[in-house]
Design an enzyme around this catalytic site. Sequence first.
Site, mmCIF file in Angstrom:
data_model
loop_
_atom_site.group_PDB
_atom_site.id
_atom_site.type_symbol
_atom_site.label_atom_id
_atom_site.label_comp_id
_atom_site.label_asym_id
_atom_site.label_seq_id
_atom_site.Cartn_x
_atom_site.Cartn_y
_atom_site.Cartn_z
ATOM 1 N N HIS A 88 0.785 -1.151 0.153
ATOM 2 C CA HIS A 88 -0.101 0.036 0.104
ATOM 3 C C HIS A 88 0.808 1.373 0.001
ATOM 4 C CE1 HIS A 88 -3.410 -2.462 0.975
ATOM 5 N NE2 HIS A 88 -4.141 -1.521 0.945
ATOM 6 N N LYS B 95 -10.108 -10.336 6.084
ATOM 7 C CA LYS B 95 -10.722 -10.769 7.039
ATOM 8 C C LYS B 95 -10.963 -9.572 8.100
ATOM 9 C CE LYS B 95 -7.418 -13.284 9.850
ATOM 10 N NZ LYS B 95 -7.021 -14.285 10.712
#
Lengths: 278, 181
Positions: B36, B94
Site C-alpha cells: 500500500h 478478514k
Amino acid sequence: MHRVTDSQIFRAVSDATHKALEIAQIRLPEDVTAALHAAYAAERDPVARAELSAILDNIALAGETGKPICQDTGVPVVFITLPPGIPLTTAIEEGVRDGVARATMSVPLRPNVVSPLTRDNSGNNCGERMPAVHISPGATFTLTVLPKGAGSENVSRIAMLLPSQSDDVRRFVVETALEAGGRPCPPIILGVGIGGTFDQSALLAKEALLEPIDTMDEFEQQICDDVNRLGIGPMGLGGATTCLAVKVKRAGCHTASLPVAVNIQCWAARRATVEVVL
Amino acid sequence: MTTHLTTPLGDEVLDLQAGDRVTLTGIVYTARDEAHLRMQEEGFPFDPKGAAVYHCGPVIGENCVVAAGPTTSARMNTLTGFLLDAGVRALIGKGGMNDEVLGLLEGRAVYLAFTGGCAALAASRMKVRGVWFEDLGMPEAVWALELDHLPLTVGMDAHGHNLFGDVAQRAQAEFVRMFPK
C-alpha cells in the site's frame, strides 16, 4: 533390559515429533471435525452456514491434497509422557527440535519462530526455549503436538481475580471471548485454567485444549452457551456458532489467590498424539 | 442466493448488501501494508479501475499458490482511501474495516470477507498470473492471482452497512444483559 541410549531417544523423539506435526497440520482430530459438521447442521443463519461450509470444504481439501489446513501452521507446543525406565535427558528436547526442523522443511511449515525483540527468524520453527516442551510421567512413551496459531493465541488472557470473586470466573471467560470477537477465527474452543499459580493456570488452559471436545460438564456447557449467546458467529459475521466447546482444568491455589487463564483456540484445532517407538 | 462476480468490477457491486454471498472470478491483486505504501508513492503497477485488492500475504511455490488465506484488514484502514479514489471496486480480507473506510466505500465499492484459515480452499481456487514489488519479499509483494469462483461474504456494502460492526454491537449488548453491573 538393555539401557536405552541418548541417541536412540533422540532419534525416536525426532521421528515422533515429525510424524505428529505432519498429521496435525493436514488432518483435524475427528471430534473437532464432527463438532464443525454438527454446528453446520444446527446453524440457521445463512452467512454462518456459508462460512462453516467453506471451513468444511477446506478441511476436506487439505486431507485430499495433503496440504496444511491453515497457512498459519503455528508454533509447536509439545507434550510428552515418559514411562518408568526412560531417562529424562536433554536428548528428549533435542529430539523435539530436530523433529520440528525436519517437519518445517517436509510438511512444509511456515517458519514462524523469531527472536522476541530482534524478530530475527530462525527459519526452522525453533528458537531459544522454543518449541515449548512439557513432560509428565505416564504409562507409555507418547508425544502430542498442538500447533498454535497466533490469531487465537494473541487474544488469550489471564486474570488474577480476588478469592472472593469466584462468581466472576464465568464473566471473565465470556468477556475474553467478547473482546476477541472475530479475530481468533471463530468458531473457537476455549481452554480455561482455574487455580494453581500465575504460570500454572496458563499451562492448565493450554492442557485443556488437548481434551476431546465431544463432552462437556455442566460448568463448561454453561460457559459455552453464554459465549454462543453473544452471536459473534463464524469469523465474526454473526450466527449461533461462536464456540464449539469450553474445556476447564483446575488446580489447588493459595488461599489469597485466584488465577484464571483463558487460552483461545481457532476452529483449526490441530492436535495429534503418536507413540514414541524405541 | 449467491451472486457470481467477475473482475474487472463495475456498478454491479453497488447492488450488493452486507450479508450477501458472492463468488469472485478473475484477477485480484494482493497487497499488505508495505505494498500500500509503495503504491501510494510510486503509483499502481496494475489498472486500479474496477480492480479487487486482496489483503493477503501468500505463500507462493513454483509458480503455484501454496497458501493464500486473508490477513487482518484493519491494519490497512488508513491506507485505503487512495485505492478507492483510483477506482478499486472491492477489498477482500478478514475481520472488516473501520467506519472511515465504511464512509469511503459508500456509493462505489464493497468489502468482501474470505473465511480465515482456509488455506487449502484458497490454493485450490487460485492461480499465479504475475508479481510486482518482489523486493518487498513474498508476503508483501503485489501478486496477481486468478480466482475461480472463490466463495466470499459481503462484509461491508456500498450503502453504509457493516456486518462486523452490527454483530460486535449486538454481542456487547448481550454481554451487558448477561452480566449486568
